[in-house]
Write an enzyme that holds these catalytic residues in place. Structure first.
Site, PDB file in Angstrom:
ATOM      1  N   ASP A 129     -83.239 -32.228 -23.607  1.00 55.78           N
ATOM      2  CA  ASP A 129     -84.161 -31.104 -23.600  1.00 55.78           C
ATOM      3  C   ASP A 129     -83.859 -30.150 -24.727  1.00 55.78           C
ATOM      4  OD1 ASP A 129     -82.690 -28.850 -21.430  1.00 55.78           O
ATOM      5  OD2 ASP A 129     -81.909 -30.841 -21.859  1.00 55.78           O
TER       6      ASP A 129
ATOM      7  N   ASP B 184     -87.411 -24.900 -25.776  1.00 58.83           N
ATOM      8  CA  ASP B 184     -87.255 -24.741 -24.331  1.00 58.83           C
ATOM      9  C   ASP B 184     -86.537 -23.410 -24.069  1.00 58.83           C
ATOM     10  OD1 ASP B 184     -87.235 -25.247 -21.672  1.00 58.83           O
ATOM     11  OD2 ASP B 184     -86.208 -27.165 -21.779  1.00 58.83           O
TER      12      ASP B 184
ATOM     13  N   ASP C  31     -79.621 -21.680 -20.916  1.00 61.78           N
ATOM     14  CA  ASP C  31     -79.901 -22.143 -19.563  1.00 61.78           C
ATOM     15  C   ASP C  31     -78.586 -22.445 -18.853  1.00 61.78           C
ATOM     16  OD1 ASP C  31     -82.585 -21.892 -20.072  1.00 61.78           O
ATOM     17  OD2 ASP C  31     -83.114 -23.930 -19.472  1.00 61.78           O
TER      18      ASP C  31
ATOM     19  N   ARG D 199     -88.198 -14.332 -18.437  1.00 62.08           N
ATOM     20  CA  ARG D 199     -86.855 -14.847 -18.123  1.00 62.08           C
ATOM     21  C   ARG D 199     -85.765 -14.146 -18.925  1.00 62.08           C
ATOM     22  NH1 ARG D 199     -87.641 -21.451 -17.684  1.00 62.08           N
ATOM     23  NH2 ARG D 199     -89.228 -21.363 -16.066  1.00 62.08           N
TER      24      ARG D 199
END
Ligand SMILES: *[C@@H]1O[C@H](CO)[C@@H](O)[C@H](O)[C@H]1NC(C)=O
Ligand SMILES: *[C@@H]1O[C@H](CO)[C@@H](O)[C@H](O)[C@H]1NC(C)=O
Length: 317
Positions: free
Chosen positions: A173, A197, A201, A253
């Site tokens: 990813d 992306d 994360d 986010r």
């Protein structure tokens, strides 16, 4: 009359400045006076003019849930300098970042010989006890894959630029920095933008993470803490998000959290589009001393509004 005192007053001021400069150098103390504008992390190493010869000092400067990073220094530490911006995942060559991050056993402290752009051809797995120290060079990890911290611990990522990171190979990813099942990780003073992306994360049981002093801009889904609604182990996740700058042109986010606990403090939000801080699956967020500058060209939703809107997070946000 008021004007006539200007010259002597100025002189006095200049003399004061000179004498304070002189007294500092006479002290011959490597720690400069002042620096009160620096936060607790930066104050710890940055006021020292000799920081470049005391790089390990950084490990003691972390704050928040990562704790101090002293496991990254001490006996057995190997120093490695990246001299070659190339990347060959099949056969990493000495001098490249991939060689330093994957081939050297034990504790390694990685620095960069000069400014460079590194385009990773596949996600770069970082080992435990690795420090990436970009201070002293302008290093871009750009237009290719990002970093992958997969079931590792004791990692420092400091002073790098990430942009245009994308899924370089099928089945991977496009995160700039992806954590899977990792703990005790400190991500400090990086600049991250315009990835495919997420920028950072934190997923699948990762915990004890500090994300500090970074600048995130020009990106949609900035930081995800907890990837899966069903991954209940993330209830133990603890992340500190402090002294970061978000924006301009970040959509959402900052962070978004599932299940765990995030302490989000002293960040600057230079606008947002969908929302700034959000969560689902009963997360706990302590939002403290953040500065939100509402965007002028969008509807001004407050950071908590998403929850009041009734979303339980099952959607894509
Ligand atoms: C905002 O960021 C996006 C990337 O998320 C980029 O494609 C776009 O060009 C940026 N907009 C401006 C006005 O810079
Ligand atoms: C969340 O909302 C969706 C759609 O409204 C619903 O189908 C789902 O059951 C809800 N989940 C929980 C855990 O409340």
């Amino acid at each position: 009359m008021a004007n006539s005192i200007t010259v002597p007053a100025l002189l006095t001021l200049v003399l004061c400045l000179i004498s304070s400069t002189v007294s500092t150098s006479v002290d011959n103390h490597p720690i400069r006076r002042g620096g009160g504008h620096m936060n607790v992390i930066d104050r710890c190493w940055r006021r020292n003019r000799l920081w470049a010869s005391r790089r390990q000092r950084l490990a003691s400067c972390s704050a928040g849930f990562a704790g101090k990073m002293r496991n990254n220094i001490g006996p057995g530490l190997r120093w490695y300098v990246v001299t070659n911006p190339g990347d060959d995942p099949a056969q990493p060559r000495p001098g490249t970042l991939r060689y330093g991050a994957t081939m050297i056993p034990g504790k390694v402290w990685i620095t960069f010989a000069h400014d460079m752009q590194i385009t990773l051809r596949s996600p770069l797995p970082i080992k435990s006890y690795t420090t990436l120290d970009g201070r002293g060079a302008v290093v871009h990890i750009a237009r290719g894959a990002g970093l992958l911290l997969n079931n590792v611990h004791d990692v420092i990522i400091h002073g790098l630029h990430f942009y245009g990171n994308r899924a370089a190979t099928a089945g991977t990813d496009g995160d700039a920095i992806r954590l899977v099942g990792s703990r005790k990780v400190w991500i400090d003073h990086n600049t991250l933008y315009a990835g495919e992306d997420g920028l950072v994360d934190v997923t699948r049981g990762s915990t004890d993470i500090t994300v500090s002093n970074n600048w995130f801009h020009d990106h949609n889904k900035v930081m995800l803490l907890g990837h899966d609604d069903g991954f209940l182990e993330d209830r133990n996740m603890r992340v500190t998000v402090v002294f970061n700058r978000f924006g301009p042109n970040c959509s959402q986010r900052m962070p978004r959290i599932r299940h765990g606990y995030a302490h989000v403090a002293n960040n600057l939000y230079d606008g947002w589009v969908k929302y700034a801080i959000g969560g689902s699956m009963n997360p706990k967020v302590k939002s403290e001393a953040n500065l939100f500058i509402a965007p002028s060209n969008h509807k001004k939703r407050s950071p908590g509004e998403r929850r009041r809107m009734g979303s339980n997070g099952s959607g894509s946000r």
